[in-house]
Design a protein around this motif. Structure first.
Motif, PDB file in Angstrom:
ATOM      1  N   HIS A   1       0.885  -1.285  -0.064  1.00 56.34           N
ATOM      2  CA  HIS A   1       0.098  -0.086   0.063  1.00 56.34           C
ATOM      3  C   HIS A   1       0.748   1.391   0.079  1.00 56.34           C
ATOM      4  N   THR A   2       2.376   1.056   0.163  1.00 56.46           N
ATOM      5  CA  THR A   2       2.900   2.137   0.101  1.00 56.46           C
ATOM      6  C   THR A   2       4.196   2.000  -0.480  1.00 56.46           C
ATOM      7  N   LYS A   3       5.228   2.996  -0.777  1.00 60.76           N
ATOM      8  CA  LYS A   3       6.443   2.916  -1.313  1.00 60.76           C
ATOM      9  C   LYS A   3       7.364   3.201  -0.179  1.00 60.76           C
ATOM     10  N   LEU A   4       7.115   2.976   1.057  1.00 57.54           N
ATOM     11  CA  LEU A   4       8.127   3.202   2.182  1.00 57.54           C
ATOM     12  C   LEU A   4       9.175   2.217   2.292  1.00 57.54           C
ATOM     13  N   PRO A   5      10.175   2.345   2.725  1.00 54.85           N
ATOM     14  CA  PRO A   5      11.240   1.292   2.946  1.00 54.85           C
ATOM     15  C   PRO A   5      10.694   0.533   4.339  1.00 54.85           C
ATOM     16  N   VAL A   6      10.745  -0.588   4.411  1.00 55.26           N
ATOM     17  CA  VAL A   6      10.342  -1.266   5.702  1.00 55.26           C
ATOM     18  C   VAL A   6      11.540  -1.820   6.387  1.00 55.26           C
ATOM     19  N   PHE A   7      11.576  -1.490   7.571  1.00 56.59           N
ATOM     20  CA  PHE A   7      12.351  -1.974   8.677  1.00 56.59           C
ATOM     21  C   PHE A   7      11.361  -2.786   9.480  1.00 56.59           C
ATOM     22  N   LEU A   8      12.020  -3.719  10.187  1.00 60.05           N
ATOM     23  CA  LEU A   8      11.159  -4.658  11.149  1.00 60.05           C
ATOM     24  C   LEU A   8      12.145  -5.036  12.185  1.00 60.05           C
ATOM     25  N   THR A   9      11.652  -5.161  13.551  1.00 55.66           N
ATOM     26  CA  THR A   9      12.299  -5.808  14.694  1.00 55.66           C
ATOM     27  C   THR A   9      11.316  -6.753  15.389  1.00 55.66           C
ATOM     28  N   PHE A  10      12.008  -7.799  16.077  1.00 57.58           N
ATOM     29  CA  PHE A  10      11.004  -8.637  16.677  1.00 57.58           C
ATOM     30  C   PHE A  10      11.724  -8.574  18.268  1.00 57.58           C
ATOM     31  N   SER A  11      10.689  -8.987  19.020  1.00 61.42           N
ATOM     32  CA  SER A  11      11.125  -8.758  20.497  1.00 61.42           C
ATOM     33  C   SER A  11      11.138 -10.440  20.890  1.00 61.42           C
ATOM     34  N   PHE A  12      12.169 -10.952  21.271  1.00 62.39           N
ATOM     35  CA  PHE A  12      12.544 -12.018  21.822  1.00 62.39           C
ATOM     36  C   PHE A  12      12.418 -12.319  23.275  1.00 62.39           C
ATOM     37  N   ASP A  13      12.267 -13.517  23.733  1.00 60.49           N
ATOM     38  CA  ASP A  13      12.643 -13.742  25.320  1.00 60.49           C
ATOM     39  C   ASP A  13      14.040 -13.983  25.540  1.00 60.49           C
ATOM     40  N   ALA A  14      14.416 -14.372  26.854  1.00 59.91           N
ATOM     41  CA  ALA A  14      15.696 -14.546  27.133  1.00 59.91           C
ATOM     42  C   ALA A  14      16.554 -15.668  26.514  1.00 59.91           C
ATOM     43  N   GLN A  15      15.372 -16.720  25.997  1.00 58.55           N
ATOM     44  CA  GLN A  15      15.702 -17.944  25.488  1.00 58.55           C
ATOM     45  C   GLN A  15      16.063 -17.718  23.901  1.00 58.55           C
ATOM     46  N   GLY A  16      15.798 -16.477  23.478  1.00 61.84           N
ATOM     47  CA  GLY A  16      15.774 -16.474  21.970  1.00 61.84           C
ATOM     48  C   GLY A  16      14.419 -16.910  21.121  1.00 61.84           C
ATOM     49  N   LYS A  17      13.352 -16.939  21.776  1.00 60.94           N
ATOM     50  CA  LYS A  17      12.123 -17.280  21.215  1.00 60.94           C
ATOM     51  C   LYS A  17      11.349 -16.087  21.312  1.00 60.94           C
ATOM     52  N   LEU A  18      10.101 -16.123  20.170  1.00 61.97           N
ATOM     53  CA  LEU A  18       9.228 -15.343  20.167  1.00 61.97           C
ATOM     54  C   LEU A  18       7.846 -15.860  21.078  1.00 61.97           C
ATOM     55  N   LEU A  19       7.015 -15.076  21.132  1.00 62.61           N
ATOM     56  CA  LEU A  19       5.605 -15.640  21.824  1.00 62.61           C
ATOM     57  C   LEU A  19       5.012 -16.780  21.288  1.00 62.61           C
ATOM     58  N   THR A  20       5.145 -16.791  19.991  1.00 58.68           N
ATOM     59  CA  THR A  20       4.714 -17.940  19.110  1.00 58.68           C
ATOM     60  C   THR A  20       5.470 -18.776  18.776  1.00 58.68           C
ATOM     61  N   GLY A  21       6.727 -18.939  19.279  1.00 62.70           N
ATOM     62  CA  GLY A  21       7.754 -19.816  19.103  1.00 62.70           C
ATOM     63  C   GLY A  21       8.878 -19.768  17.955  1.00 62.70           C
ATOM     64  N   GLY A  22       8.746 -18.503  17.227  1.00 65.52           N
ATOM     65  CA  GLY A  22       9.714 -18.360  16.201  1.00 65.52           C
ATOM     66  C   GLY A  22      11.280 -18.089  16.707  1.00 65.52           C
ATOM     67  N   THR A  23      12.133 -18.490  16.145  1.00 70.66           N
ATOM     68  CA  THR A  23      13.410 -18.396  16.368  1.00 70.66           C
ATOM     69  C   THR A  23      14.132 -17.227  15.554  1.00 70.66           C
TER      70      THR A  23
END
Length: 266
Positions: free
Chosen positions: A166-188
């Protein structure tokens, strides 16, 4: 200037927290910080200006929760809040003047709801809500979109598709991992790199939740797999509550030492 022309050529510095500073200025628990773009724009512009003056190349508009799901019942639309927020950040950039590159990032945070089938929010509805924010940000003059504090790769995918389609904007993205390096839904870290590079993000990384020392193992994993520039935006140590406010225990000197180690990794 397109921020993509600087990626991989120099270190680019983002600003720091917004909500914690607004709490110091009287933001009450449970209040929407994004509404202060309308009710107290001078305070928002002052914070942005201080970040630019401290050396930030990128200042993040106060739009983290400015989506229709979080604004519901506030009496204000995403378009209205996003437009005011980007205008406040742009005014701060213009006030600082000079030749240094200064960019305004549209900040896109999670909806606060789990997507189906784990939750009740349909994927298409999430895309539509994010797209509304992205279009408003581009119209208002944002230079890029930073999708941050994501803990679910499916919701992150919805946000990335919304911005890219929907745009021409550059896209940056950051995740928040827990101390074990996992996302809330289990991603690494490895799986997030594979998915987000496949979707064509311009830079990716990690933010929030952890301090720089705790982020270091995650950063090393991201560096092992990523072929795009990395973003590392930690907290100043692990957050904890004190008298109703969020406080952080790592001071500037200690923070700088940790970030120097991370920067030396490339």
């Amino acid at each position: 200037m397109d921020i993509r022309s600087l990626l991989g050529k120099q270190l680019l510095f983002f600003d720091g927290g917004m909500g914690s500073l607004l709490q110091e200025k009287g933001l009450q628990p449970g209040a929407l910080p994004e509404l202060m773009n309308l009710t107290d724009p001078q305070t928002i512009r002052q914070i942005h200006t201080q970040y630019y003056q401290a050396g930030s190349h990128v200042v993040t508009a106060n739009t983290f929760g400015a989506n229709r799901l979080k604004l519901r019942g506030s009496g204000h639309s995403a378009e209205e809040v996003v437009s005011a927020a980007v205008a406040n950040a742009r005014a701060a950039a213009e006030q600082c003047g000079g030749d240094a590159p200064r960019f305004v990032a549209l900040d896109i945070g999670p909806t606060g709801k789990l997507l189906a089938p784990m939750g009740e929010l349909p994927f298409e509805e999430a895309v539509d809500a994010f797209a509304e924010v992205a279009r408003a940000g581009e119209r208002a003059g944002a230079d890029l979109a930073i999708i941050e504090t994501m803990t679910d790769t499916y919701e992150a995918k919805a946000a990335v598709l919304a911005v890219k389609e929907h745009t021409k904007l550059p896209v940056f993205l950051t995740f928040s991992f827990d101390a074990q390096g996992k996302l809330l839904t289990g991603g690494t870290p490895a799986s997030t790199v594979a998915l987000m590079e496949g979707l064509g993000v311009d830079a990716l990384g990690v933010n929030c939740g952890l301090g720089p020392a705790q982020m270091l193992p995650i950063v090393k994993q991201l560096l092992e797999y990523a072929s795009v520039p990395l973003i590392v935006n930690p907290n100043a140590g692990l957050p904890h509550a004190c008298d109703g406010c969020t406080v952080f225990d790592v001071g500037p000197a200690e923070f700088a030492v940790h970030m120097g180690v991370i920067a030396d990794l490339g």
